[in-house]
Design a protein around this motif. Structure first.
Motif, mmCIF file in Angstrom:
data_model
loop_
_atom_site.group_PDB
_atom_site.id
_atom_site.type_symbol
_atom_site.label_atom_id
_atom_site.label_comp_id
_atom_site.label_asym_id
_atom_site.label_seq_id
_atom_site.Cartn_x
_atom_site.Cartn_y
_atom_site.Cartn_z
ATOM 1 N N SER A 156 0.838 -1.057 0.054
ATOM 2 C CA SER A 156 -0.094 -0.124 0.024
ATOM 3 C C SER A 156 0.820 1.149 0.130
ATOM 4 O O SER A 156 1.875 1.275 0.263
ATOM 5 C CB SER A 156 -0.872 -0.051 1.175
ATOM 6 O OG SER A 156 -0.250 0.159 2.392
ATOM 7 N N ARG A 157 0.321 2.293 -0.501
ATOM 8 C CA ARG A 157 1.008 3.581 -0.452
ATOM 9 C C ARG A 157 0.461 4.675 0.184
ATOM 10 O O ARG A 157 -1.090 4.923 0.291
ATOM 11 C CB ARG A 157 1.000 4.104 -2.059
ATOM 12 C CG ARG A 157 1.520 3.028 -3.069
ATOM 13 C CD ARG A 157 3.381 3.074 -2.914
ATOM 14 N NE ARG A 157 3.645 2.101 -3.971
ATOM 15 C CZ ARG A 157 4.957 1.920 -3.881
ATOM 16 N NH1 ARG A 157 6.025 2.578 -3.298
ATOM 17 N NH2 ARG A 157 5.377 1.004 -4.871
ATOM 18 N N ASP A 158 1.065 5.402 1.110
ATOM 19 C CA ASP A 158 0.581 6.618 1.915
ATOM 20 C C ASP A 158 0.434 7.637 0.996
ATOM 21 O O ASP A 158 1.403 8.413 0.491
ATOM 22 C CB ASP A 158 1.332 6.776 3.181
ATOM 23 C CG ASP A 158 0.788 7.817 4.112
ATOM 24 O OD1 ASP A 158 -0.266 8.179 3.801
ATOM 25 O OD2 ASP A 158 1.548 8.035 5.104
ATOM 26 N N THR A 159 -0.730 8.089 0.582
ATOM 27 C CA THR A 159 -1.147 9.189 -0.193
ATOM 28 C C THR A 159 -1.593 10.409 0.590
ATOM 29 O O THR A 159 -1.876 11.230 0.007
ATOM 30 C CB THR A 159 -2.066 8.983 -1.201
ATOM 31 O OG1 THR A 159 -3.298 8.458 -0.799
ATOM 32 C CG2 THR A 159 -1.392 7.847 -2.169
ATOM 33 N N SER A 160 -1.515 10.397 2.093
ATOM 34 C CA SER A 160 -2.255 11.351 2.788
ATOM 35 C C SER A 160 -1.528 12.712 2.471
ATOM 36 O O SER A 160 -2.193 13.787 2.707
ATOM 37 C CB SER A 160 -2.072 11.029 4.302
ATOM 38 O OG SER A 160 -0.553 10.723 4.544
ATOM 39 N N ASN A 161 -0.164 12.587 2.268
ATOM 40 C CA ASN A 161 0.590 13.924 2.246
ATOM 41 C C ASN A 161 0.595 14.472 0.656
ATOM 42 O O ASN A 161 1.263 15.366 0.317
ATOM 43 C CB ASN A 161 2.101 13.702 2.565
ATOM 44 C CG ASN A 161 2.835 12.724 1.726
ATOM 45 O OD1 ASN A 161 2.276 11.776 1.110
ATOM 46 N ND2 ASN A 161 4.163 12.897 1.747
ATOM 47 N N CYS A 162 -0.084 13.674 -0.262
ATOM 48 C CA CYS A 162 -0.091 14.204 -1.892
ATOM 49 C C CYS A 162 -1.387 13.785 -2.379
ATOM 50 O O CYS A 162 -1.744 13.491 -3.346
ATOM 51 C CB CYS A 162 0.912 13.345 -2.241
ATOM 52 S SG CYS A 162 0.706 11.640 -2.578
ATOM 53 N N GLN A 163 -2.556 14.542 -1.583
ATOM 54 C CA GLN A 163 -3.883 14.072 -2.072
ATOM 55 C C GLN A 163 -4.290 15.186 -3.239
ATOM 56 O O GLN A 163 -4.987 14.684 -4.155
ATOM 57 C CB GLN A 163 -5.037 14.551 -1.091
ATOM 58 C CG GLN A 163 -4.836 13.768 0.193
ATOM 59 C CD GLN A 163 -5.908 13.962 0.998
ATOM 60 O OE1 GLN A 163 -6.542 14.747 1.231
ATOM 61 N NE2 GLN A 163 -5.676 12.933 2.419
ATOM 62 N N LEU A 164 -3.591 16.293 -3.282
ATOM 63 C CA LEU A 164 -3.694 17.214 -4.374
ATOM 64 C C LEU A 164 -3.039 16.495 -5.694
ATOM 65 O O LEU A 164 -3.789 16.431 -6.703
ATOM 66 C CB LEU A 164 -3.430 18.733 -4.168
ATOM 67 C CG LEU A 164 -3.335 19.540 -5.529
ATOM 68 C CD1 LEU A 164 -4.606 19.799 -6.123
ATOM 69 C CD2 LEU A 164 -2.496 20.742 -5.078
ATOM 70 N N GLU A 165 -2.049 16.189 -5.576
ATOM 71 C CA GLU A 165 -1.251 15.423 -6.732
ATOM 72 C C GLU A 165 -1.836 14.186 -7.200
ATOM 73 O O GLU A 165 -1.934 14.070 -8.451
ATOM 74 C CB GLU A 165 0.157 15.306 -5.987
ATOM 75 C CG GLU A 165 1.037 16.530 -5.917
ATOM 76 C CD GLU A 165 0.834 17.309 -4.675
ATOM 77 O OE1 GLU A 165 1.504 18.248 -4.295
ATOM 78 O OE2 GLU A 165 0.091 16.752 -3.909
ATOM 79 N N MET A 166 -2.429 13.507 -6.332
ATOM 80 C CA MET A 166 -3.265 12.338 -6.510
ATOM 81 C C MET A 166 -4.633 12.534 -7.474
ATOM 82 O O MET A 166 -4.663 12.066 -8.375
ATOM 83 C CB MET A 166 -3.465 11.294 -5.341
ATOM 84 C CG MET A 166 -2.317 10.787 -4.646
ATOM 85 S SD MET A 166 -1.680 9.644 -5.806
ATOM 86 C CE MET A 166 -3.034 8.359 -6.125
#
Length: 212
Positions: A156-166
């Protein structure tokens, strides 16, 4: 045409990077016009170069040699050997399947990226945009050719710090699909987001928020 040992080494690496099937040593010897002894030394040098990218050559029984490694490392090596050197300006690249794919879709991908960046008021360096376009293009090329080995897509990838980029990566994927009909898989979106984060230009507003 590769003549020196260095040229043959680069040639072989490029060939392994985009080959859809294992390659037989005898066929490569004939293609390069070298003896088995010379080819063995060339192959040794190829393996040493590939180690720099954490890649290796493996043998498929009775089929030949193939490139093995993490998908993201394969794409990084592909970018270096096809786009970030003098080969990118050569006739050989223009006539190569990857070169023709680049010529066909580069402007489409670049415009899609620019539109998404503008719509989200997101600034990136010119170099960052160019690197992102190349990354997306390689992803699309390998997906279309069925060469994406999926080795980068575990865990799994932690995307909490790049929500806009995702969110932007999803918009880019949607835009490129409309124009190329090649789908960027969800697992690839994280790496697009990481590219954007690494090349973002902070605005005065961003810097004020950070200072707070």
């Amino acid at each position: 045409y590769p003549i020196t040992q260095k040229e043959r080494c680069d040639y072989l690496i490029r060939k392994f990077l985009v080959s859809e099937q294992p390659l037989k040593s005898d066929d490569l010897c004939e293609e390069l016009g070298v003896s088995k002894t010379t080819f063995a030394q060339d192959l040794k040098n190829v393996k040493e170069e590939l180690k720099k990218y954490r890649l290796s050559l493996q043998t498929a029984f009775r089929k030949g040699l193939y490139l093995d490694g993490n998908e993201s490392d394969i794409q990084r090596c592909t970018a270096d050997y096809y786009f970030y050197n003098e080969y990118a300006d050569s006739d050989s690249f223009t006539e190569h399947t990857l070169g023709m794919f680049y010529k066909k879709y580069e402007l489409t991908i670049r415009n899609t990226v620019r539109n998404v960046l503008d719509q989200n008021h997101y600034s990136m360096t010119d170099l960052g945009v160019n690197n992102l376009v190349i990354h997306i293009l390689i992803t699309l090329f390998r997906t279309e050719k069925g060469m994406d080995n999926g080795n980068q897509k575990t865990g799994s990838r932690d995307t909490s710090n790049c929500q806009l980029e995702m969110k932007m990566a999803e918009e880019i994927a949607e835009g490129t699909y409309k124009r190329t009909k090649i789908l960027i898989e969800k697992e690839d979106l994280y790496f697009i987001a990481v590219h954007m984060m690494g090349s973002r230009l902070l605005t005065e507003k961003d810097e004020n928020l950070i200072s707070l």
